[in-house]
Design an enzyme around this catalytic site. Structure first.
Site, short mmCIF file in Angstrom:
data_model
loop_
_atom_site.label_atom_id
_atom_site.label_comp_id
_atom_site.label_asym_id
_atom_site.label_seq_id
_atom_site.Cartn_x
_atom_site.Cartn_y
_atom_site.Cartn_z
N VAL A 69 1.26 -1.05 0.11
CA VAL A 69 -0.41 0.12 -0.16
C VAL A 69 0.85 1.32 -0.17
CG1 VAL A 69 -2.09 -1.06 1.26
CG2 VAL A 69 -0.40 0.06 2.42
N SER A 152 -5.08 3.99 15.87
CA SER A 152 -5.49 2.86 17.33
C SER A 152 -5.15 3.50 18.86
CB SER A 152 -3.72 2.17 17.38
OG SER A 152 -3.14 1.62 18.64
N TYR A 165 5.36 4.25 15.38
CA TYR A 165 3.89 3.41 15.37
C TYR A 165 2.29 4.75 15.82
CZ TYR A 165 -0.12 0.60 15.92
OH TYR A 165 -1.40 -0.37 16.00
N ALA A 167 2.68 7.83 16.48
CA ALA A 167 2.87 9.11 15.51
C ALA A 167 1.64 8.69 14.30
CB ALA A 167 4.18 9.43 15.27
N SER A 168 2.57 7.70 13.71
CA SER A 168 1.65 7.57 12.42
C SER A 168 -0.24 7.43 13.04
CB SER A 168 1.94 5.98 12.02
OG SER A 168 1.96 4.76 12.47
N LYS A 169 -0.38 7.56 13.75
CA LYS A 169 -1.72 6.63 13.83
C LYS A 169 -1.99 7.80 14.43
CE LYS A 169 -2.13 2.14 13.16
NZ LYS A 169 -3.12 1.88 12.13
N ILE A 198 -5.63 -5.96 20.21
CA ILE A 198 -6.65 -7.22 19.55
C ILE A 198 -6.21 -8.33 19.33
CG2 ILE A 198 -8.42 -7.45 17.70
CD1 ILE A 198 -9.41 -5.01 19.87
P1 NAP Z 1 -2.24 -8.37 11.32
O1 NAP Z 1 -3.60 -9.36 11.33
O2 NAP Z 1 -0.86 -8.25 10.96
O3 NAP Z 1 -2.90 -7.56 9.64
C1 NAP Z 1 -2.62 -6.12 9.28
C2 NAP Z 1 -2.36 -7.26 7.11
O4 NAP Z 1 -1.84 -6.04 6.77
C3 NAP Z 1 -1.33 -8.28 7.15
O5 NAP Z 1 -1.69 -9.08 6.10
C4 NAP Z 1 -0.58 -7.74 7.33
O6 NAP Z 1 0.85 -8.32 5.81
C5 NAP Z 1 -0.83 -5.91 5.97
N1 NAP Z 1 0.47 -5.24 5.44
C6 NAP Z 1 1.41 -4.86 5.96
N2 NAP Z 1 1.95 -4.32 4.98
C7 NAP Z 1 1.10 -3.51 3.92
C8 NAP Z 1 1.30 -3.72 3.29
N3 NAP Z 1 2.49 -2.95 2.83
N4 NAP Z 1 0.81 -3.12 1.69
C9 NAP Z 1 -0.34 -4.37 2.28
N5 NAP Z 1 -0.44 -4.96 3.64
C10 NAP Z 1 0.49 -4.55 3.67
O7 NAP Z 1 -2.64 -6.76 11.97
P2 NAP Z 1 -4.31 -6.09 12.83
O8 NAP Z 1 -3.78 -6.69 14.11
O9 NAP Z 1 -5.27 -7.31 12.00
O10 NAP Z 1 -4.29 -5.06 12.23
C11 NAP Z 1 -5.01 -4.30 11.08
C12 NAP Z 1 -4.94 -2.81 11.52
O11 NAP Z 1 -4.92 -2.52 12.54
C13 NAP Z 1 -3.54 -2.63 11.53
O12 NAP Z 1 -3.13 -0.98 10.98
C14 NAP Z 1 -3.40 -1.97 12.87
O13 NAP Z 1 -1.59 -1.38 13.14
C15 NAP Z 1 -4.04 -1.65 13.04
N6 NAP Z 1 -4.03 -2.08 15.08
C16 NAP Z 1 -3.82 -3.32 15.19
C17 NAP Z 1 -3.95 -3.56 16.91
C18 NAP Z 1 -3.86 -4.76 17.31
O14 NAP Z 1 -3.58 -4.98 18.34
N7 NAP Z 1 -3.84 -6.10 16.62
C19 NAP Z 1 -4.72 -2.53 18.05
C20 NAP Z 1 -5.21 -1.14 17.26
C21 NAP Z 1 -4.77 -0.57 16.01
P3 NAP Z 1 1.96 -9.07 6.22
O15 NAP Z 1 1.59 -9.45 7.16
O16 NAP Z 1 2.48 -9.89 5.15
O17 NAP Z 1 3.12 -8.09 6.50
#
Ligand code: NAP
Length: 256
Positions: A69, A152, A165, A167-169, A198
């Site tokens: 992305v 986040s 992280y 800062a980006s969020k 999560i």
């Molecule tokens: P996840 O299970 O790791 O899912 C993220 C997905 O995005 C993965 O499939 C990953 O691929 C893909 N991805 C990463 N970099 C990418 C790129 N440059 N281009 C396209 N796809 C890419 O994590 P998640 O917890 O569901 O996170 C989803 C969102 O929620 C993120 O923005 C995260 O910051 C946010 N979030 C998560 C939490 C938490 O506790 N889990 C809390 C707050 C916010 P790869 O696996 O190959 O890297």
């Protein structure tokens, strides 16, 4: 009459849709009757695996796009392919994100900062921009469309070892509130969700102390619980939400 949380006849894009919160959102959108969902993710193997977990009867409503992305042409391509297949984009969920290993700022190379910003902020900017262009170009001029950015709880509270992280969020808030004002008059709603810890592969990379002792609910959340918040903002259920951040963090946020 369709339920307010229905996505019947709507076309959605979910970045990072092969895993975790993104994949739970894909499932929620299909269950809500979406006409089509484009799943964007980094590797074709992750996308194939995700599709294999969906009911075969839903496969005709899925389009996959493999790409990074943060690359300048990715968003334009996944939006164009979505429009080519279904004629429009109604909902865009900018969920792809990364969290690099914990490191204090004084020990960090600028490349690590740039990497986080390029995926979590630049990738969202590009996806938001291209999605909005397609929405505005549709016959409805964007009326009834919705974009959800996945921020986040750390955008509010920060976390030691996670400054880029956080800062980006936090930057997503400035992006989201500004753009919500730019396209609100055309009927496009732009909002964000701010999840707490999560239970996804990303959380496994995060320092785990506190997930079951802090917050009000004393447990990590499930990706489906955030997907419900995303569906709310994406559907008519959230029709008066614009420029807001919906916290979905079990009460983790300390200050707001
Ligand atoms: P996840 O299970 O790791 O899912 C993220 C997905 O995005 C993965 O499939 C990953 O691929 C893909 N991805 C990463 N970099 C990418 C790129 N440059 N281009 C396209 N796809 C890419 O994590 P998640 O917890 O569901 O996170 C989803 C969102 O929620 C993120 O923005 C995260 O910051 C946010 N979030 C998560 C939490 C938490 O506790 N889990 C809390 C707050 C916010 P790869 O696996 O190959 O890297």
């Amino acid at each position: 009459m369709a339920a307010a949380n229905s996505l019947e006849g709507k076309v959605a894009i979910v970045t990072g849709g092969a895993s975790g919160i993104g994949f739970a959102s894909v499932k929620a959108f299909l269950a809500a009757g979406a006409l089509g969902v484009t799943i964007v993710d980094l590797t074709s193997s992750a996308l194939s695996h995700a599709v294999s977990l969906l009911s075969p009867s839903d496969h005709s409503r899925i389009l996959t796009y493999t790409g990074d992305v943060s690359h300048p042409s990715t968003a334009a391509e996944y939006v164009a392919k979505t429009v080519e297949k279904w004629g429009r984009v109604d909902v865009s969920v900018q969920c792809a994100g990364i969290s690099l290993p914990s490191k204090n700022v004084v020990d960090m190379d600028v490349e690590e900062f740039d990497k986080t910003i390029s995926v979590n902020l630049r990738g969202v900017f590009l996806g938001l921009q291209q999605s909005l262009k397609a929405m505005l170009a549709s016959p409805s001029g964007g009326k009834g469309c919705s974009v959800v950015l996945v921020s986040s709880q750390l955008a509010f509270d920060g976390y030691p070892g996670s400054a880029p992280y956080s800062a980006s969020k936090a930057a997503l808030r400035g992006l989201m509130t500004s753009v919500a004002q730019e396209v609100g008059p055309q009927g496009i709603r732009v909002n964000a969700v701010a999840p707490g810890p999560i239970d996804t592969p990303m959380l496994a990379d995060f320092p785990s102390e506190g997930h079951t002792t802090k917050g009000n609910i004393k447990r990590a959340g499930q990706p489906e619980e955030v997907a419900n918040a995303i569906l709310y903002l994406s559907s008519e259920m959230g029709s008066y939400c614009s420029g807001t951040t919906l916290k979905c963090d079990g009460g983790w946020s300390k200050w707001c």
